[in-house]
Motif scaffolding. Structure first.
Motif, short mmCIF file in Angstrom:
data_model
loop_
_atom_site.label_atom_id
_atom_site.label_comp_id
_atom_site.label_asym_id
_atom_site.label_seq_id
_atom_site.Cartn_x
_atom_site.Cartn_y
_atom_site.Cartn_z
N THR A 25 0.88 -1.27 0.13
CA THR A 25 0.05 -0.18 0.04
C THR A 25 0.82 1.34 0.04
O THR A 25 2.11 1.01 0.66
N CYS A 27 0.23 5.63 0.27
CA CYS A 27 -0.73 6.77 0.30
C CYS A 27 -0.20 7.92 -0.50
O CYS A 27 1.08 8.02 -0.54
N PHE A 29 -0.89 11.94 -0.53
CA PHE A 29 -1.42 13.10 -0.09
C PHE A 29 -1.79 14.22 -0.98
O PHE A 29 -0.80 14.50 -1.71
N LEU A 40 -7.54 11.98 -0.39
CA LEU A 40 -6.38 11.08 -0.36
C LEU A 40 -6.38 10.03 -1.28
O LEU A 40 -7.54 9.49 -1.55
N VAL A 42 -5.15 6.33 -2.39
CA VAL A 42 -4.53 5.03 -1.92
C VAL A 42 -4.09 4.13 -2.83
O VAL A 42 -5.02 3.52 -3.67
N ARG A 113 -9.83 12.43 3.67
CA ARG A 113 -9.14 11.66 4.50
C ARG A 113 -9.88 11.08 5.75
O ARG A 113 -9.43 10.16 6.39
N ILE A 116 -11.41 7.59 5.97
CA ILE A 116 -10.68 6.58 5.37
C ILE A 116 -10.73 5.36 6.51
O ILE A 116 -10.30 4.44 6.01
N GLU A 146 1.30 12.50 8.12
CA GLU A 146 1.19 12.08 6.67
C GLU A 146 1.94 10.95 6.30
O GLU A 146 3.30 11.26 6.03
N THR A 148 2.23 6.68 5.03
CA THR A 148 1.48 5.46 4.29
C THR A 148 0.95 4.60 5.34
O THR A 148 1.85 3.93 6.20
#
Length: 183
Positions: A25, A27, A29, A40, A42, A113, A116, A146, A148
């Motif tokens: 994964t 992220c 931002f 956000l 992903v 975000r 989430i 911020e 992941t």
């Protein structure tokens, strides 16, 4: 405060990705830094053998848009391939995923975000998320930092009755006996 430019490469795994089970994964931002109301993105990269060894149906507290960047993904019983998009309103239970044999890369955009944090239909999936991921996801959702974070906890079992690839006839027989599947 202005955000710097971020180049995210979804075909290369580096230190910006987090691995959980057969998924990676990352992220991305967007918008004002550390703002719970900012969008956000992903990215989720599934290994070729990921199958459905990932948490099942869930909802998010914000609008989501999922696009398949490569590979194939069965999403709620419908096969999706590169370029296909799935939109979901806030709090709608969806996302029973089965990754195709080549794996896949999907990208989920969250409207904000703060939404989430997933709620899972399966209590076991919810318990795994709560135990291993919830605290970090809540911190990102609140704008504390911020970094992941993974959203989908891995499973150790396949969904019963779903098409699974087996290497031997014996493995098929064992699966049929365990699940009561008569195909």
């Amino acid at each position: 405060m202005k955000r710097s430019i971020d180049i995210a490469k979804f075909d290369e795994l580096d230190e910006t990705w987090v691995q959980t089970g057969r998924l990676w994964t990352r992220c991305v931002f967007i918008g004002a830094p550390n703002n719970p109301n900012s969008p956000l993105g992903v990215a989720i990269k599934a290994a070729p053998d990921a199958g459905d060894l990932v948490a099942g149906k869930r909802s998010f507290g914000t609008t989501t848009m999922t696009v398949i960047l490569s590979g194939t993904v069965m999403h709620d019983g419908k096969w999706m391939s590169q370029g296909d998009i799935y939109m979901a309103p806030p709090n709608e239970m969806n996302g029973d995923l089965l990754f195709g044999p080549e794996g896949a890369v999907m990208f989920i955009m969250f409207d904000c975000r703060s939404g989430i944090i997933p709620t899972f239909a399966d209590p076991d999936d919810q318990a795994r998320f709560d135990a291993s991921m919830r605290a970090d996801v809540e911190d990102v959702a609140a704008g504390k930092y911020e970094k992941t974070v993974a959203l989908l906890p891995p499973r150790e079992h396949h969904t019963k009755g779903r098409a699974i690839v087996f290497e031997t006839v014996e493995a098929v027989a064992k699966y049929r006996a365990e699940t009561g599947t008569d195909w």
